[in-house]
Design a protein around this motif. Structure first.
Motif, PDB file in Angstrom:
ATOM      1  N   ILE A  44       1.116  -1.349   0.054  1.00  0.00           N
ATOM      2  CA  ILE A  44       0.020  -0.091  -0.020  1.00  0.00           C
ATOM      3  C   ILE A  44       1.100   1.028   0.239  1.00  0.00           C
ATOM      4  O   ILE A  44       0.802   2.348  -1.199  1.00  0.00           O
ATOM      5  N   ARG A  45       1.662   1.277   0.935  1.00  0.00           N
ATOM      6  CA  ARG A  45       2.573   2.295   1.140  1.00  0.00           C
ATOM      7  C   ARG A  45       3.803   2.268  -0.219  1.00  0.00           C
ATOM      8  O   ARG A  45       3.936   3.784  -1.279  1.00  0.00           O
ATOM      9  N   LEU A  68       3.193   2.116  -3.233  1.00  0.00           N
ATOM     10  CA  LEU A  68       2.412   1.956  -4.773  1.00  0.00           C
ATOM     11  C   LEU A  68       1.544   3.586  -4.385  1.00  0.00           C
ATOM     12  O   LEU A  68       1.670   4.006  -5.108  1.00  0.00           O
ATOM     13  N   GLY A  69       1.183   3.091  -3.136  1.00  0.00           N
ATOM     14  CA  GLY A  69       0.553   4.688  -3.099  1.00  0.00           C
ATOM     15  C   GLY A  69       1.476   5.876  -2.996  1.00  0.00           C
ATOM     16  O   GLY A  69       1.486   7.197  -4.125  1.00  0.00           O
ATOM     17  N   LEU A 126       1.456   2.248  -9.052  1.00  0.00           N
ATOM     18  CA  LEU A 126       1.280   1.132  -9.927  1.00  0.00           C
ATOM     19  C   LEU A 126       1.353   0.247 -10.430  1.00  0.00           C
ATOM     20  O   LEU A 126       2.068  -1.042  -9.786  1.00  0.00           O
ATOM     21  N   LEU A 137      -4.599  -6.269  -5.466  1.00  0.00           N
ATOM     22  CA  LEU A 137      -3.598  -4.505  -4.348  1.00  0.00           C
ATOM     23  C   LEU A 137      -3.851  -3.391  -5.209  1.00  0.00           C
ATOM     24  O   LEU A 137      -3.965  -2.324  -4.912  1.00  0.00           O
ATOM     25  N   ARG A 138      -3.552  -3.234  -6.919  1.00  0.00           N
ATOM     26  CA  ARG A 138      -3.160  -2.032  -7.582  1.00  0.00           C
ATOM     27  C   ARG A 138      -4.417  -1.760  -8.172  1.00  0.00           C
ATOM     28  O   ARG A 138      -5.207  -0.949  -7.788  1.00  0.00           O
ATOM     29  N   MET A 183      -6.165  -0.262  -4.811  1.00  0.00           N
ATOM     30  CA  MET A 183      -5.460   1.436  -5.115  1.00  0.00           C
ATOM     31  C   MET A 183      -5.681   2.532  -6.179  1.00  0.00           C
ATOM     32  O   MET A 183      -6.238   3.362  -5.745  1.00  0.00           O
ATOM     33  N   SER A 226      -8.472   5.403  -5.715  1.00  0.00           N
ATOM     34  CA  SER A 226      -7.922   7.194  -5.660  1.00  0.00           C
ATOM     35  C   SER A 226      -9.321   7.628  -6.152  1.00  0.00           C
ATOM     36  O   SER A 226      -9.094   8.671  -6.331  1.00  0.00           O
ATOM     37  N   ILE A 231      -0.672   8.291   4.501  1.00  0.00           N
ATOM     38  CA  ILE A 231       0.783   7.132   4.241  1.00  0.00           C
ATOM     39  C   ILE A 231       1.386   7.402   4.405  1.00  0.00           C
ATOM     40  O   ILE A 231       1.939   8.813   3.910  1.00  0.00           O
ATOM     41  N   GLU A 252      -4.231   4.291   7.397  1.00  0.00           N
ATOM     42  CA  GLU A 252      -3.255   2.547   6.890  1.00  0.00           C
ATOM     43  C   GLU A 252      -4.611   1.497   7.746  1.00  0.00           C
ATOM     44  O   GLU A 252      -4.072   0.568   7.313  1.00  0.00           O
ATOM     45  N   LEU A 273      -7.752   0.999   6.538  1.00  0.00           N
ATOM     46  CA  LEU A 273      -7.209   0.208   5.139  1.00  0.00           C
ATOM     47  C   LEU A 273      -7.447  -1.507   5.779  1.00  0.00           C
ATOM     48  O   LEU A 273      -8.013  -2.240   5.098  1.00  0.00           O
TER      49      LEU A 273
END
Length: 142
Positions: A28-29, A31-32, A36, A60-61, A64, A68, A77, A89, A92
């Motif tokens: 998550i961190r 990609l954020g 992606l 996960l992609r 996210m 968004s 994040i 976080e 989530l």
């Protein structure tokens, strides 16, 4: 206000000890922060899941990207190396972990996190992501 009090306010939760949740938080961190197609997140998923890395990484992609698009504001994040988590976080991770077991709780948490009423599509992806982690051998603890 002391620096410790400020840190506790900005990052109220300690990272989970569960290896699946820690990997998910890292993803998550990454990609954020980096987009992606972040290579570090992909490498972590390949290392953890082996040949079965594609399904959890793709979900996960997707999650996210959906978050968004659906969020009414930014979702805070922390950097990948931070030993504590932001409230967002933590929420989530809770949503993803409890989606298969308690979808109503997950729906309420997700609606609060995103600031949106209609979160069913994002919730379905969160549920599928939780199942993908469990199927690949790293079930997320609720």
């Amino acid at each position: 206000m002391t620096a410790l009090a400020t840190l506790g306010h900005a990052l109220p939760r300690i990272q989970p000890e569960d290896p699946g949740a820690r990997l998910l938080l890292f993803g998550i961190r990454q990609l954020g922060a980096n987009g992606l197609s972040d290579a570090a997140a992909a490498h972590a998923f390949v290392t953890a899941f082996g040949k079965g890395f594609r399904r959890p990484l793709l979900l996960l992609r997707t999650l996210m990207a959906e978050m968004s698009a659906a969020s009414s504001g930014p979702i805070q994040i922390a950097p990948w190396c931070c030993a504590r988590m932001t409230g967002a976080e933590g929420a989530l991770l809770d949503v993803i972990a409890c989606a298969p077991l308690d979808p109503e709780r997950a729906r309420l948490l997700l609606a609060d996190l995103l600031g949106a009423r209609r979160v069913d599509g994002v919730l379905a992806t969160a549920h599928a992501l939780s199942n993908a982690f469990a199927d690949a051998g790293l079930p997320l603890e609720a």
